[in-house]
Design an enzyme around this catalytic site. Structure first.
Site, PDB file in Angstrom:
ATOM      1  CB  CYS A  18       1.583 -38.390 -83.743  1.00 22.35           C
ATOM      2  SG  CYS A  18       1.672 -37.584 -82.134  1.00 22.35           S
ATOM      3  CG  ASP A  66       8.428 -36.739 -83.980  1.00 26.22           C
ATOM      4  OD1 ASP A  66       7.452 -36.687 -84.745  1.00 26.22           O
ATOM      5  OD2 ASP A  66       8.477 -37.515 -83.003  1.00 26.22           O
ATOM      6  CB  ALA A  91      15.615 -36.235 -79.770  1.00 29.39           C
ATOM      7  CB  ALA A  92      12.792 -36.745 -75.056  1.00 28.13           C
ATOM      8  N   PRO A  93      11.318 -39.446 -76.265  1.00 26.91           N
ATOM      9  CG  PRO A  93      10.184 -41.433 -75.753  1.00 26.91           C
ATOM     10  CD  PRO A  93       9.986 -40.075 -76.373  1.00 26.91           C
ATOM     11  N   GLY A  94      13.245 -40.778 -77.802  1.00 27.05           N
ATOM     12  CA  GLY A  94      14.289 -41.371 -78.633  1.00 27.05           C
ATOM     13  C   GLY A  94      13.818 -42.311 -79.734  1.00 27.05           C
ATOM     14  N   GLY A  95      12.529 -42.331 -79.994  1.00 26.53           N
ATOM     15  CA  GLY A  95      12.002 -43.227 -81.034  1.00 26.53           C
ATOM     16  C   GLY A  95      12.646 -42.984 -82.391  1.00 26.53           C
ATOM     17  NE  ARG A 140       9.109 -35.668 -73.695  1.00 28.53           N
ATOM     18  CZ  ARG A 140       8.297 -36.657 -74.084  1.00 28.53           C
ATOM     19  NH1 ARG A 140       7.455 -37.165 -73.211  1.00 28.53           N
ATOM     20  NH2 ARG A 140       8.310 -37.110 -75.316  1.00 28.53           N
TER      21      ARG A 140
HETATM   22  N1  SAM Z   1      10.802 -37.660 -81.497  1.00 25.08           N
HETATM   23  C1  SAM Z   1      10.380 -38.271 -80.245  1.00 25.08           C
HETATM   24  C2  SAM Z   1      10.352 -39.764 -80.396  1.00 25.08           C
HETATM   25  O1  SAM Z   1      10.217 -40.245 -81.533  1.00 25.08           O
HETATM   26  O2  SAM Z   1      10.502 -40.464 -79.391  1.00 25.08           O
HETATM   27  C3  SAM Z   1       9.051 -37.713 -79.792  1.00 25.08           C
HETATM   28  C4  SAM Z   1       9.048 -36.233 -79.689  1.00 25.08           C
HETATM   29  S1  SAM Z   1       7.574 -35.567 -79.025  1.00 25.08           S
HETATM   30  C5  SAM Z   1       6.486 -35.665 -80.335  1.00 25.08           C
HETATM   31  C6  SAM Z   1       7.934 -33.881 -78.946  1.00 25.08           C
HETATM   32  C7  SAM Z   1       9.049 -33.493 -77.996  1.00 25.08           C
HETATM   33  O3  SAM Z   1       9.264 -32.101 -78.161  1.00 25.08           O
HETATM   34  C8  SAM Z   1       8.757 -33.679 -76.518  1.00 25.08           C
HETATM   35  O4  SAM Z   1       9.703 -34.560 -75.961  1.00 25.08           O
HETATM   36  C9  SAM Z   1       8.889 -32.293 -75.894  1.00 25.08           C
HETATM   37  O5  SAM Z   1       9.558 -32.296 -74.657  1.00 25.08           O
HETATM   38  C10 SAM Z   1       9.672 -31.556 -76.943  1.00 25.08           C
HETATM   39  N2  SAM Z   1       9.397 -30.104 -77.050  1.00 25.08           N
HETATM   40  C11 SAM Z   1       8.292 -29.436 -76.763  1.00 25.08           C
HETATM   41  N3  SAM Z   1       8.430 -28.124 -77.026  1.00 25.08           N
HETATM   42  C12 SAM Z   1       9.681 -27.987 -77.498  1.00 25.08           C
HETATM   43  C13 SAM Z   1      10.437 -26.878 -77.931  1.00 25.08           C
HETATM   44  N4  SAM Z   1       9.929 -25.655 -77.944  1.00 25.08           N
HETATM   45  N5  SAM Z   1      11.690 -27.118 -78.325  1.00 25.08           N
HETATM   46  C14 SAM Z   1      12.233 -28.384 -78.318  1.00 25.08           C
HETATM   47  N6  SAM Z   1      11.561 -29.455 -77.918  1.00 25.08           N
HETATM   48  C15 SAM Z   1      10.310 -29.248 -77.520  1.00 25.08           C
END
Ligand code: SAM
Length: 466
Positions: free
Chosen positions: A235, A182, A114-118, A142
């Site tokens: 993305c 995501d 979820a980070a950073p929360g979009g 994050r």
């Molecule tokens: N959904 C977020 C938004 O809209 O702001 C963006 C998410 S970003 C595409 C992917 C996120 O997945 C990152 O913040 C990362 O830290 C996290 N991530 C990476 N590997 C992961 C895992 N194995 N399990 C959970 N989260 C993971």
């Protein structure tokens, strides 16, 4: 664009193969400026009201109900309306996943990465304070940014976790009505926004990430209740991360099927040939920057077959006497009429180590999970008084409390408040002669202050100043 964006050869070759006649138009899109977007927090303000008060030019994003384009030079993060949590800055295509997942107030919703929360802020706004949002990220730093954005948005029915998805799966089997995955991806769709992604790109990375995505999507499917919806998004343009991951879930889990999403003229479709040939893949959405005013994205919406009966899971807590006493006193001082438009629910109040929280209204078992926040941090119990937190101010809606000092956006005391300064307040500007007040651009709270002799002592913590 005045700078030449250098794209990896192997990436261009693969895109040419994927796009055929459209490849030239795709390449040309990299010469254009990217667009900037903001998404209105409709939990706090209607789009009509936002359009009335926003002090810089905005234009509606046609495929997002509450999304707007803005000009980069408007710098909307400097506007007090941003500090009041009335909008989130987000690339227009990235608004699409949360907009294509129907969420109803009262449901249990999970944002796994979820980070950073979009996406999480959009899902939380749709819940209208009812039900539960579990927002998780594996990265602690994050997850902290995620919590802050959710606090800015005033989302109180949230559990912010910092867990490995495998551990969440054990805690929440078939629990959620709606899930967003995501996924971490190669970010090919964001090369125009973030050049560093293009520099780091290798074809091998996509293959490695596809493995992670397959694991995550299976875990998400396990946490979805029958009849529930799972939205998968990336993305990137890479077929192995998109149609590949979707095909994998369809093969592994016959109880998961793809379902249609609300269409828009610029959307492309998923390509069965880029996955396992399943015709259902056409229900996926691809966003290409040469067809729309946004960056690259991919979305798939799954439904789990079957249906599940709703489980009544209402929280039945009770505040301790001391908390109730000092909180009641504080509510009287600020003239609290409601909390987020509805009566304050005392069964949700919990005090731990003198810190007072407003828990989500749902009884769920979070034992053993690493988390940053369960509910909303209301404030601290001090000796003979309650001291409210900054997130509490941000969670209050326009009509919730009487002790509001509302200033027009043109008033420079708003920016001075956000710098931590003490403010002079005219007698006619404050409803009470002294005590706690909310400072509000156009009526929307940005933080607390304490009034003494027409001086507002600043209660905006240093960590919250922009
Ligand atoms: N959904 C977020 C938004 O809209 O702001 C963006 C998410 S970003 C595409 C992917 C996120 O997945 C990152 O913040 C990362 O830290 C996290 N991530 C990476 N590997 C992961 C895992 N194995 N399990 C959970 N989260 C993971």
């Amino acid at each position: 664009m005045d700078r030449e964006l250098k794209l990896p050869e192997a990436f261009l070759k693969r895109m040419e193969g994927m796009l055929g006649d459209e490849f030239e138009a795709f390449l040309d899109s990299y010469k254009e400026e990217r667009s900037f977007g903001l998404r209105v927090n409709t939990f706090k303000i209607s789009c009509e009201e936002f359009e009335r008060i926003v002090p810089f030019p905005v234009e509606r994003i046609p495929w997002i109900e509450n999304g707007y384009f803005y000009q980069e030079e408007s710098r909307p993060s400097r506007c007090p309306l941003y500090q009041a949590g009335l909008y989130y800055l987000q690339e227009p295509s990235a608004m699409t996943p949360a907009s294509r997942l129907p969420v109803n107030p009262g449901e249990f919703v999970l944002d796994l990465c979820a980070a950073p929360g979009g996406k999480a802020t959009a899902l939380g706004a749709k819940l209208l304070g009812q039900g539960l949002l579990v927002a998780n990220d594996i990265s602690t730093s994050r997850a902290r940014a995620l919590l802050r954005n959710l606090e800015l948005f005033g989302i109180s029915n949230v559990f912010v976790a910092n867990e490995k998805p495998a551990r969440l799966t054990k805690a929440f089997p078939e629990f959620f009505h709606k899930i967003v995955l995501d996924a971490p991806c190669s970010g090919e769709g964001m090369f125009r926004k973030d050049e560093a992604l293009a520099k780091d790109w290798t074809p091998e990375k996509s293959e490695e990430l596809a493995k992670v995505q397959r694991e995550l999507i299976l875990q998400a499917a396990n946490m979805l209740r029958p009849g529930g919806l799972l939205l998968y998004s990336t993305c990137t343009f890479a077929p192995c991360e998109n149609e590949g991951t979707v095909s994998y879930l369809l093969e592994q889990r016959p109880d998961m099927e793809l379902t249609d999403m609300e269409d828009y003229e610029g959307f492309g479709k998923g390509n069965p040939a880029w996955g396992n040939g399943d015709e259902q893949l056409k229900k996926c959405i691809r966003i290409f920057p040469h067809k729309m005013n946004g960056e690259g994205h991919f979305l798939a919406l799954f439904q789990k077959k079957g249906s599940a009966l709703a489980r009544p899971m209402v929280l039945q807590g009770q505040p301790d006497k001391n908390t109730q006493k000092w909180l009641t006193e504080f509510f009287r001082e600020i003239g609290l009429n409601s909390f987020q438009g509805v009566p304050f629910d005392w069964t949700r109040v919990e005090t731990r180590s003198e810190k007072v929280y407003y828990l989500p209204p749902v009884q769920a078992d979070f034992r053993g999970l690493t988390f940053l926040r369960n509910g909303l941090y209301l404030g601290d119990l001090k000796k003979n008084r309650f001291e409210p937190s900054h997130p509490f101010a941000l969670a209050l809606h326009k009509g919730d409390a009487e002790a509001r000092i509302s200033l027009p956006l043109s008033d420079d005391r708003l920016s001075r408040y956000l710098k931590g300064e003490t403010l002079q307040i005219g007698q006619a500007e404050a409803p009470h002669l002294k005590g706690w007040h909310l400072l509000c651009p156009e009526g929307y709270p940005i933080g607390f202050g304490k009034l003494v002799n027409q001086i507002l002592k600043n209660k905006c913590p240093a960590g919250w100043r922009p």
